[in-house]
Design a protein around this motif. Structure first.
Motif: not given
Length: 67
Positions: A7, A10, A61
């Motif tokens: 992600h 993140t 993530a």
């Protein structure tokens, strides 16, 4: 099987320490600092570790990558 993607939001905000804790920048430091007291600004310097409640989701993530 396809791999789990990192992600990107993140990735930009968090890093993992060697022991597996999650580091992040403290919030409230980017602007409007003129109205803050010196003590408050001083305490916002540097990095902090996240609460253990959020660690599992952040590590998922990041998909096993630390940047």
């Amino acid at each position: 099987m396809p791999k789990q993607k990192t992600h990107k939001g993140t990735k930009k905000r968090f890093r993992l320490t060697a022991t597996g804790k999650v580091k992040h920048r403290k919030s409230g430091t980017s602007h409007l600092a003129a109205r803050m007291s010196q003590k408050r600004k001083r305490n916002l310097r540097g990095t902090d570790t996240t609460a253990t409640v959020n660690e599992k989701g952040i590590k998922r993530a990041l998909a096993g990558n630390s940047y």
